[in-house]
Design a protein around this motif. Structure first.
Motif, PDB file in Angstrom:
ATOM      1  N   ALA A  26      19.661  -5.445 -16.409  1.00 21.43           N
ATOM      2  CA  ALA A  26      18.212  -4.598 -16.707  1.00 21.43           C
ATOM      3  C   ALA A  26      17.825  -4.428 -18.162  1.00 21.43           C
ATOM      4  CB  ALA A  26      18.810  -3.036 -16.431  1.00 21.43           C
ATOM      5  N   PHE A  27      18.855  -4.623 -19.011  1.00 26.42           N
ATOM      6  CA  PHE A  27      18.735  -4.842 -20.410  1.00 26.42           C
ATOM      7  C   PHE A  27      18.036  -5.896 -20.806  1.00 26.42           C
ATOM      8  CE2 PHE A  27      19.649  -6.403 -24.802  1.00 26.42           C
ATOM      9  CZ  PHE A  27      19.147  -5.349 -25.487  1.00 26.42           C
ATOM     10  N   GLU A  28      17.968  -7.169 -20.129  1.00 29.38           N
ATOM     11  CA  GLU A  28      17.168  -8.395 -20.429  1.00 29.38           C
ATOM     12  C   GLU A  28      15.912  -8.218 -19.935  1.00 29.38           C
ATOM     13  OE1 GLU A  28      19.579 -11.499 -18.352  1.00 29.38           O
ATOM     14  OE2 GLU A  28      21.292 -11.233 -19.844  1.00 29.38           O
ATOM     15  N   GLU A  29      15.570  -7.468 -18.749  1.00 25.26           N
ATOM     16  CA  GLU A  29      14.316  -7.258 -18.185  1.00 25.26           C
ATOM     17  C   GLU A  29      13.812  -6.253 -19.192  1.00 25.26           C
ATOM     18  OE1 GLU A  29      14.832  -5.759 -14.163  1.00 25.26           O
ATOM     19  OE2 GLU A  29      15.377  -8.022 -13.566  1.00 25.26           O
ATOM     20  N   SER A  33      10.350  -7.501 -21.131  1.00 23.86           N
ATOM     21  CA  SER A  33       9.048  -6.632 -21.085  1.00 23.86           C
ATOM     22  C   SER A  33       8.480  -5.966 -22.565  1.00 23.86           C
ATOM     23  CB  SER A  33       9.257  -5.419 -20.196  1.00 23.86           C
ATOM     24  OG  SER A  33       9.391  -5.850 -18.868  1.00 23.86           O
ATOM     25  N   ALA A  34       9.549  -5.473 -23.271  1.00 25.36           N
ATOM     26  CA  ALA A  34       9.373  -4.846 -24.757  1.00 25.36           C
ATOM     27  C   ALA A  34       8.580  -5.929 -25.548  1.00 25.36           C
ATOM     28  CB  ALA A  34      10.395  -4.119 -25.234  1.00 25.36           C
TER      29      ALA A  34
END
Length: 110
Positions: A26-29, A33-34
Motif C-alpha cells: 500500500a505504501f509503494e502504491e 501515485s503521489a
C-alpha cells in the motif's frame, strides 16, 4: 553529514515488506501515485518531497529525494531553491540538514 547507505535502507525496507506485505504494498502504491505526473510534474513533486525531508530532518529522505530530483530532471539551481523553501519552513535545523542535500548533489557530480 549523516552516513546514509541507501542500498542498506532499500534492503531493510524489503525485509519490512516481507514481514508486513500489505502495508508496504500500500505504501509503494501511495508513493507511486503521489509522485507521478499530474497537475504538478514528477520533478516538482520530488522537489517538494526533498524540501519536506529537509524540514523533518530525515537523512535517508534527503539522499533518496536528491537522487529522485536529479532523475526527474531537476537542476542544481532548482534543488537549491527547494532547499531555500525548506530552510524557510524549518529554520536553523533545516539549514543544517540542507547541507546533506549539498553533499548528495556533490556525490552525484552535480
Amino acid at each position: 553529514m549523516a552516513k546514509v547507505d541507501l542500498n542498506e535502507m532499500y534492503t531493510n525496507l524489503s525485509k519490512i515488506g516481507q514481514g508486513i506485505p500489505s502495508v508496504m504494498k500500500a505504501f509503494e502504491e501511495l508513493h507511486s501515485s503521489a509522485v507521478g505526473n499530474g497537475a504538478l510534474s514528477a520533478k516538482e513533486k520530488e522537489l517538494i518531497a526533498l524540501g519536506i525531508g529537509v524540514a523533518v530532518h530525515c537523512s535517508y529522505c534527503i539522499a533518496d529525494h536528491v537522487n529522485s530530483c536529479l532523475k526527474a530532471g531537476a537542476t542544481r539551481e532548482e534543488i537549491m531553491e527547494a532547499l531555500g523553501v525548506a530552510i524557510l519552513m524549518g529554520g536553523g535545523p533545516a539549514a543544517a540538514y540542507a547541507t546533506e542535500a549539498i553533499q548528495a548533489l556533490e556525490n552525484a557530480g552535480k
